[in-house]
Design a protein around this motif. Structure first.
Motif, PDB file in Angstrom:
ATOM      1  N   UNK A 245       0.837  -1.208   0.000  1.00 27.70           N
ATOM      2  CA  UNK A 245       0.000   0.000   0.000  1.00 27.70           C
ATOM      3  C   UNK A 245       0.871   1.257   0.000  1.00 27.70           C
ATOM      4  N   UNK A 246       1.936   1.230   0.807  1.00 26.90           N
ATOM      5  CA  UNK A 246       2.831   2.394   0.852  1.00 26.90           C
ATOM      6  C   UNK A 246       3.467   2.625  -0.530  1.00 26.90           C
ATOM      7  N   UNK A 247       3.908   1.540  -1.165  1.00 29.76           N
ATOM      8  CA  UNK A 247       4.511   1.662  -2.505  1.00 29.76           C
ATOM      9  C   UNK A 247       3.469   2.200  -3.495  1.00 29.76           C
ATOM     10  N   UNK A 248       2.224   1.722  -3.349  1.00 27.95           N
ATOM     11  CA  UNK A 248       1.134   2.173  -4.232  1.00 27.95           C
ATOM     12  C   UNK A 248       0.888   3.673  -4.052  1.00 27.95           C
ATOM     13  N   UNK A 249       0.825   4.135  -2.804  1.00 23.68           N
ATOM     14  CA  UNK A 249       0.608   5.570  -2.541  1.00 23.68           C
ATOM     15  C   UNK A 249       1.747   6.397  -3.143  1.00 23.68           C
ATOM     16  N   UNK A 250       2.982   5.919  -2.968  1.00 21.81           N
ATOM     17  CA  UNK A 250       4.132   6.691  -3.460  1.00 21.81           C
ATOM     18  C   UNK A 250       4.099   6.798  -4.980  1.00 21.81           C
ATOM     19  N   UNK A 251       3.643   5.719  -5.639  1.00 19.04           N
ATOM     20  CA  UNK A 251       3.573   5.752  -7.106  1.00 19.04           C
ATOM     21  C   UNK A 251       2.417   6.635  -7.579  1.00 19.04           C
ATOM     22  N   UNK A 252       1.312   6.620  -6.847  1.00 20.43           N
ATOM     23  CA  UNK A 252       0.119   7.369  -7.306  1.00 20.43           C
ATOM     24  C   UNK A 252       0.203   8.854  -6.957  1.00 20.43           C
ATOM     25  N   UNK A 253       0.741   9.162  -5.780  1.00 21.43           N
ATOM     26  CA  UNK A 253       0.778  10.554  -5.323  1.00 21.43           C
ATOM     27  C   UNK A 253       2.231  11.004  -5.172  1.00 21.43           C
ATOM     28  N   UNK A 254       2.768  11.782  -6.135  1.00 21.49           N
ATOM     29  CA  UNK A 254       4.158  12.238  -6.040  1.00 21.49           C
ATOM     30  C   UNK A 254       4.405  13.061  -4.770  1.00 21.49           C
ATOM     31  N   UNK A 255       3.337  13.685  -4.238  1.00 24.01           N
ATOM     32  CA  UNK A 255       3.511  14.494  -3.020  1.00 24.01           C
ATOM     33  C   UNK A 255       3.215  13.699  -1.747  1.00 24.01           C
ATOM     34  N   UNK A 256       3.165  12.378  -1.840  1.00 21.81           N
ATOM     35  CA  UNK A 256       2.909  11.564  -0.640  1.00 21.81           C
ATOM     36  C   UNK A 256       4.059  11.781   0.353  1.00 21.81           C
ATOM     37  N   UNK A 257       3.736  12.079   1.627  1.00 22.72           N
ATOM     38  CA  UNK A 257       4.798  12.406   2.597  1.00 22.72           C
ATOM     39  C   UNK A 257       5.870  11.311   2.678  1.00 22.72           C
ATOM     40  N   UNK A 258       7.143  11.738   2.488  1.00 25.91           N
ATOM     41  CA  UNK A 258       8.243  10.762   2.374  1.00 25.91           C
ATOM     42  C   UNK A 258       8.534  10.037   3.677  1.00 25.91           C
ATOM     43  N   UNK A 259       8.262  10.719   4.802  1.00 26.22           N
ATOM     44  CA  UNK A 259       8.630  10.133   6.092  1.00 26.22           C
ATOM     45  C   UNK A 259       7.604   9.091   6.562  1.00 26.22           C
ATOM     46  N   UNK A 260       6.464   9.021   5.882  1.00 27.56           N
ATOM     47  CA  UNK A 260       5.408   8.116   6.337  1.00 27.56           C
ATOM     48  C   UNK A 260       5.824   6.652   6.137  1.00 27.56           C
ATOM     49  N   UNK A 261       5.676   5.849   7.208  1.00 28.79           N
ATOM     50  CA  UNK A 261       6.030   4.428   7.129  1.00 28.79           C
ATOM     51  C   UNK A 261       4.814   3.603   6.700  1.00 28.79           C
ATOM     52  N   UNK A 262       4.969   2.284   6.662  1.00 24.86           N
ATOM     53  CA  UNK A 262       3.879   1.414   6.213  1.00 24.86           C
ATOM     54  C   UNK A 262       2.931   1.033   7.355  1.00 24.86           C
ATOM     55  N   UNK A 263       3.499   0.484   8.439  1.00 19.77           N
ATOM     56  CA  UNK A 263       2.644  -0.120   9.476  1.00 19.77           C
ATOM     57  C   UNK A 263       2.956   0.366  10.888  1.00 19.77           C
ATOM     58  N   UNK A 264       4.263   0.487  11.201  1.00 15.03           N
ATOM     59  CA  UNK A 264       4.644   0.831  12.578  1.00 15.03           C
ATOM     60  C   UNK A 264       5.401   2.158  12.557  1.00 15.03           C
ATOM     61  N   UNK A 265       4.885   3.166  13.277  1.00 13.70           N
ATOM     62  CA  UNK A 265       5.530   4.480  13.243  1.00 13.70           C
ATOM     63  C   UNK A 265       7.038   4.400  13.508  1.00 13.70           C
ATOM     64  N   UNK A 266       7.816   5.128  12.726  1.00 17.83           N
ATOM     65  CA  UNK A 266       9.280   5.263  12.785  1.00 17.83           C
ATOM     66  C   UNK A 266      10.036   3.979  12.441  1.00 17.83           C
ATOM     67  N   UNK A 267       9.359   2.855  12.303  1.00 13.63           N
ATOM     68  CA  UNK A 267      10.068   1.587  12.143  1.00 13.63           C
ATOM     69  C   UNK A 267       9.964   1.015  10.734  1.00 13.63           C
ATOM     70  N   UNK A 268       8.752   0.655  10.346  1.00 11.44           N
ATOM     71  CA  UNK A 268       8.596  -0.009   9.035  1.00 11.44           C
ATOM     72  C   UNK A 268       7.267   0.386   8.385  1.00 11.44           C
TER      73      UNK A 268
END
Ligand code: NAP
Length: 249
Positions: A226-249
């Motif tokens: 899902x994170x990869x999908x968001x990054x591909x669809x929205x060029x302005x998707x926040x870069x620091x946002x993780x997939x499942x666990x804050x600050x980790x993964x």
């Protein structure tokens, strides 16, 4: 913390071994492609109505949990009552969210609905039937599990509502905001896992811990996709946002 282990018999070894392989393969099978689950952002072009498929895959496990509780349903102890209520409550909540909250933008694959219904029904039936041999008395871990379950379900619902509200009347995808969406792409998955960790601590049976680890692997895989999908669809998707666990993964 006591964990209820199965009797060391050949049949249990085979059954638990097969279930462990099934549970642990779900994440890699979805992530690497041999058997991707085709719904939501990863749906195909054709299929059945998502609302119908999703309702089916939560309603059958609800019935399974209820059916396998019959041996203790008329005279449950406090631990048995709380576990059964958590299990039924979880699947009933999901049925209600599917019917009245989620806004789907397309179909889901029939085989996907069937596979997920099968896995959930196995988990629901196994957890409910093992509840016949529950803890004698609630201990500290049991109450911690109850709190984690209640918090997980509540926060999971809240993030589902954020998604539905931000979609509004459109059927477009948005960059989700609010709650833990500022930190991770899938906070609703994180809180679903918290709820199942709660169920494992209430039940204390090895089978439920294996189910939890399987779900963790699957939802981790799904959140990474899902994170990869968001990054591909929205060029302005926040870069620091993780997939499942804050600050980790
Ligand atoms: N225990 C487990 O193993 C397990 C596994 C999977 C799911 N679940 C449970 O089921 C819940 C839903 O899972 P899911 O995989 O279906 O979640 P999801 O893909 O995030 O979809 C949830 C709902 O939100 C919509 N949505 C998703 N992203 C959106 C966005 N960016 N903008 C607008 N709307 C968006 C979806 O619509 P579309 O259908 O149009 O995408 C769908 O109606 C989870 O939170 C969890 O509670 C449990």
């Amino acid at each position: 913390m006591p964990i209820f282990l199965p009797e060391p018999t050949l049949i249990n070894f085979i059954l638990y071994g097969a279930f462990t392989v099934l549970a642990l393969s779900m994440g890699p099978f979805d992530y690497f492609g041999p058997m991707p689950m085709r719904y939501s952002k990863f749906r195909g072009e054709k299929g059945i109505f998502s609302r119908a498929g999703m309702f089916f895959l939560y309603f059958i496990p609800l019935l399974a949990a209820l059916g396998f509780s019959i041996p203790y349903l008329t005279h449950p102890s406090l631990p048995q009552t709380i576990l059964l209520l958590a299990l039924l409550g979880h699947f009933a909540k999901r049925c209600l969210e599917v019917l009245f909250l989620h806004k789907y933008s397309g179909p889901m694959d029939f085989l996907t609905a069937l596979s997920i219904a099968g896995f959930y029904s196995l988990v629901a039936a196994g957890t409910s039937s093992l509840n016949a041999a529950a803890l004698d008395h609630p201990d500290g871990w049991f109450w911690l599990g109850t709190i984690l379950f209640a918090a997980g379900e509540t926060l999971n619902f809240w993030h589902h509502k954020l998604l539905a509200d931000q979609r509004g009347n459109s059927r477009e995808y948005v960059i989700p905001r609010g709650g833990l969406f500022g930190w991770v792409a899938c906070p609703h998955y994180l809180f679903e896992l918290l709820a199942w960790l709660g169920i494992a601590l209430i039940s204390r049976h090895l089978f439920v811990y294996i189910s939890f680890v399987g779900m963790f692997g699957y939802l981790l895989a799904r959140s990474l996709k899902t994170l990869a999908w968001y990054r591909a669809k929205f060029p302005d998707f926040p870069k620091e946002r993780k997939a499942l666990i804050p600050w980790l993964i």
